[in-house]
Design a protein around this motif. Sequence first.
Motif, PDB file in Angstrom:
ATOM      1  N   TRP A  12      47.749  70.727  55.871  1.00  0.00           N
ATOM      2  CA  TRP A  12      47.133  70.625  54.545  1.00  0.00           C
ATOM      3  C   TRP A  12      46.271  71.824  54.197  1.00  0.00           C
ATOM      4  N   VAL A  13      45.708  72.497  55.206  1.00  0.00           N
ATOM      5  CA  VAL A  13      44.963  73.728  54.916  1.00  0.00           C
ATOM      6  C   VAL A  13      45.929  74.808  54.408  1.00  0.00           C
ATOM      7  N   VAL A  14      47.063  74.955  55.084  1.00  0.00           N
ATOM      8  CA  VAL A  14      48.065  75.932  54.645  1.00  0.00           C
ATOM      9  C   VAL A  14      48.583  75.570  53.248  1.00  0.00           C
ATOM     10  N   ALA A  15      48.779  74.273  52.983  1.00  0.00           N
ATOM     11  CA  ALA A  15      49.265  73.852  51.667  1.00  0.00           C
ATOM     12  C   ALA A  15      48.258  74.183  50.570  1.00  0.00           C
ATOM     13  N   ILE A  16      46.978  73.978  50.820  1.00  0.00           N
ATOM     14  CA  ILE A  16      45.958  74.310  49.818  1.00  0.00           C
ATOM     15  C   ILE A  16      45.963  75.811  49.545  1.00  0.00           C
ATOM     16  N   ILE A  17      46.079  76.604  50.606  1.00  0.00           N
ATOM     17  CA  ILE A  17      46.134  78.062  50.436  1.00  0.00           C
ATOM     18  C   ILE A  17      47.373  78.447  49.626  1.00  0.00           C
ATOM     19  N   LEU A  18      48.530  77.880  49.971  1.00  0.00           N
ATOM     20  CA  LEU A  18      49.762  78.183  49.237  1.00  0.00           C
ATOM     21  C   LEU A  18      49.666  77.758  47.776  1.00  0.00           C
ATOM     22  N   PHE A  19      49.016  76.633  47.518  1.00  0.00           N
ATOM     23  CA  PHE A  19      48.842  76.175  46.140  1.00  0.00           C
ATOM     24  C   PHE A  19      48.076  77.213  45.331  1.00  0.00           C
ATOM     25  N   PHE A  20      46.968  77.706  45.875  1.00  0.00           N
ATOM     26  CA  PHE A  20      46.178  78.678  45.125  1.00  0.00           C
ATOM     27  C   PHE A  20      46.870  80.039  45.046  1.00  0.00           C
ATOM     28  N   VAL A  21      47.684  80.380  46.034  1.00  0.00           N
ATOM     29  CA  VAL A  21      48.487  81.601  45.951  1.00  0.00           C
ATOM     30  C   VAL A  21      49.507  81.459  44.815  1.00  0.00           C
ATOM     31  N   ALA A  22      50.143  80.289  44.722  1.00  0.00           N
ATOM     32  CA  ALA A  22      51.116  80.061  43.644  1.00  0.00           C
ATOM     33  C   ALA A  22      50.446  80.132  42.274  1.00  0.00           C
ATOM     34  N   VAL A  23      49.252  79.556  42.152  1.00  0.00           N
ATOM     35  CA  VAL A  23      48.517  79.623  40.886  1.00  0.00           C
ATOM     36  C   VAL A  23      48.179  81.083  40.560  1.00  0.00           C
ATOM     37  N   GLY A  24      47.737  81.831  41.565  1.00  0.00           N
ATOM     38  CA  GLY A  24      47.415  83.243  41.355  1.00  0.00           C
ATOM     39  C   GLY A  24      48.628  84.065  40.953  1.00  0.00           C
ATOM     40  N   LEU A  25      49.760  83.804  41.597  1.00  0.00           N
ATOM     41  CA  LEU A  25      50.988  84.520  41.223  1.00  0.00           C
ATOM     42  C   LEU A  25      51.405  84.179  39.800  1.00  0.00           C
ATOM     43  N   ASN A  27      49.389  83.283  37.348  1.00  0.00           N
ATOM     44  CA  ASN A  27      48.447  83.947  36.446  1.00  0.00           C
ATOM     45  C   ASN A  27      48.681  85.453  36.376  1.00  0.00           C
ATOM     46  N   ALA A  28      49.242  86.032  37.452  1.00  0.00           N
ATOM     47  CA  ALA A  28      49.552  87.460  37.462  1.00  0.00           C
ATOM     48  C   ALA A  28      50.897  87.757  36.802  1.00  0.00           C
ATOM     49  N   GLY A  29      51.624  86.707  36.411  1.00  0.00           N
ATOM     50  CA  GLY A  29      52.912  86.904  35.741  1.00  0.00           C
ATOM     51  C   GLY A  29      54.067  87.157  36.691  1.00  0.00           C
ATOM     52  N   LYS A  30      53.899  86.875  37.961  1.00  0.00           N
ATOM     53  CA  LYS A  30      54.963  87.088  38.955  1.00  0.00           C
ATOM     54  C   LYS A  30      55.709  85.776  39.178  1.00  0.00           C
ATOM     55  N   LYS A  31      56.618  85.491  38.279  1.00  0.00           N
ATOM     56  CA  LYS A  31      57.333  84.216  38.284  1.00  0.00           C
ATOM     57  C   LYS A  31      58.204  84.031  39.526  1.00  0.00           C
ATOM     58  N   LYS A  32      58.893  85.090  39.949  1.00  0.00           N
ATOM     59  CA  LYS A  32      59.787  84.957  41.095  1.00  0.00           C
ATOM     60  C   LYS A  32      58.988  84.685  42.374  1.00  0.00           C
ATOM     61  N   GLY A  33      57.906  85.411  42.571  1.00  0.00           N
ATOM     62  CA  GLY A  33      57.057  85.183  43.739  1.00  0.00           C
ATOM     63  C   GLY A  33      56.440  83.798  43.720  1.00  0.00           C
ATOM     64  N   MET A  34      56.046  83.358  42.533  1.00  0.00           N
ATOM     65  CA  MET A  34      55.469  82.025  42.401  1.00  0.00           C
ATOM     66  C   MET A  34      56.495  80.955  42.744  1.00  0.00           C
ATOM     67  N   LYS A  35      57.728  81.172  42.351  1.00  0.00           N
ATOM     68  CA  LYS A  35      58.787  80.206  42.633  1.00  0.00           C
ATOM     69  C   LYS A  35      59.043  80.109  44.137  1.00  0.00           C
ATOM     70  N   MET A  83      52.342  68.576  39.869  1.00  0.00           N
ATOM     71  CA  MET A  83      52.269  68.470  38.405  1.00  0.00           C
ATOM     72  C   MET A  83      51.583  69.683  37.791  1.00  0.00           C
ATOM     73  N   ILE A  84      50.536  70.179  38.436  1.00  0.00           N
ATOM     74  CA  ILE A  84      49.848  71.360  37.915  1.00  0.00           C
ATOM     75  C   ILE A  84      50.789  72.558  37.900  1.00  0.00           C
ATOM     76  N   LEU A  85      51.489  72.789  39.010  1.00  0.00           N
ATOM     77  CA  LEU A  85      52.374  73.959  39.076  1.00  0.00           C
ATOM     78  C   LEU A  85      53.533  73.849  38.093  1.00  0.00           C
ATOM     79  N   VAL A  86      54.123  72.675  37.970  1.00  0.00           N
ATOM     80  CA  VAL A  86      55.255  72.505  37.048  1.00  0.00           C
ATOM     81  C   VAL A  86      54.797  72.673  35.602  1.00  0.00           C
ATOM     82  N   ARG A  87      53.656  72.079  35.252  1.00  0.00           N
ATOM     83  CA  ARG A  87      53.161  72.216  33.870  1.00  0.00           C
ATOM     84  C   ARG A  87      52.739  73.649  33.572  1.00  0.00           C
ATOM     85  N   MET A  88      52.212  74.356  34.562  1.00  0.00           N
ATOM     86  CA  MET A  88      51.879  75.769  34.350  1.00  0.00           C
ATOM     87  C   MET A  88      53.144  76.563  34.041  1.00  0.00           C
TER      88      MET A  88
END
Length: 123
Positions: A12-25, A27-35, A83-88
């Motif tokens: 769950w620690v790794v998942a929380i980190i990955l979640f915020f990395v996905a949000v950051g990607l 926000n940076a407009g890097k759709k492929k990396g976020m996916k 839900m947050i990632l999909v809606r983003m």
Amino acid sequence: MFDNTHAHITTWVVAIILFFVAVGLHNAGKKKGMKVVHMILRLFYLLIILTGALLFWKHQGINPALYGIKGLVGIWVIGMFEMILVRMNKGKSTNVLWIVMVIALLIVLYLGLRLPLGLHPFA
């Protein structure tokens, strides 16, 4: 193997980190990396559920009701992450989902630390 919570906490620690990395990607407009990060995060959802279920089945005699509630709230947190990632990705508002996710995350962390297998910082 599941006499302690190390594997579960690690997932769950790794998942929380990955979640915020996905949000950051996102926000940076890097759709492929976020996916890519989002897909890896989905694998970690499964690992969290698997390690949590194994801990629950091994130690269910301790306090099954509260551990069951913790499990349900944990799944609620995973649902909020997704839900947050999909809606983003769809460009929809996520303000309420962030609030619900933070509340659910605080509840699950409190229960996880307070219950007998936890670290007991509140005792």
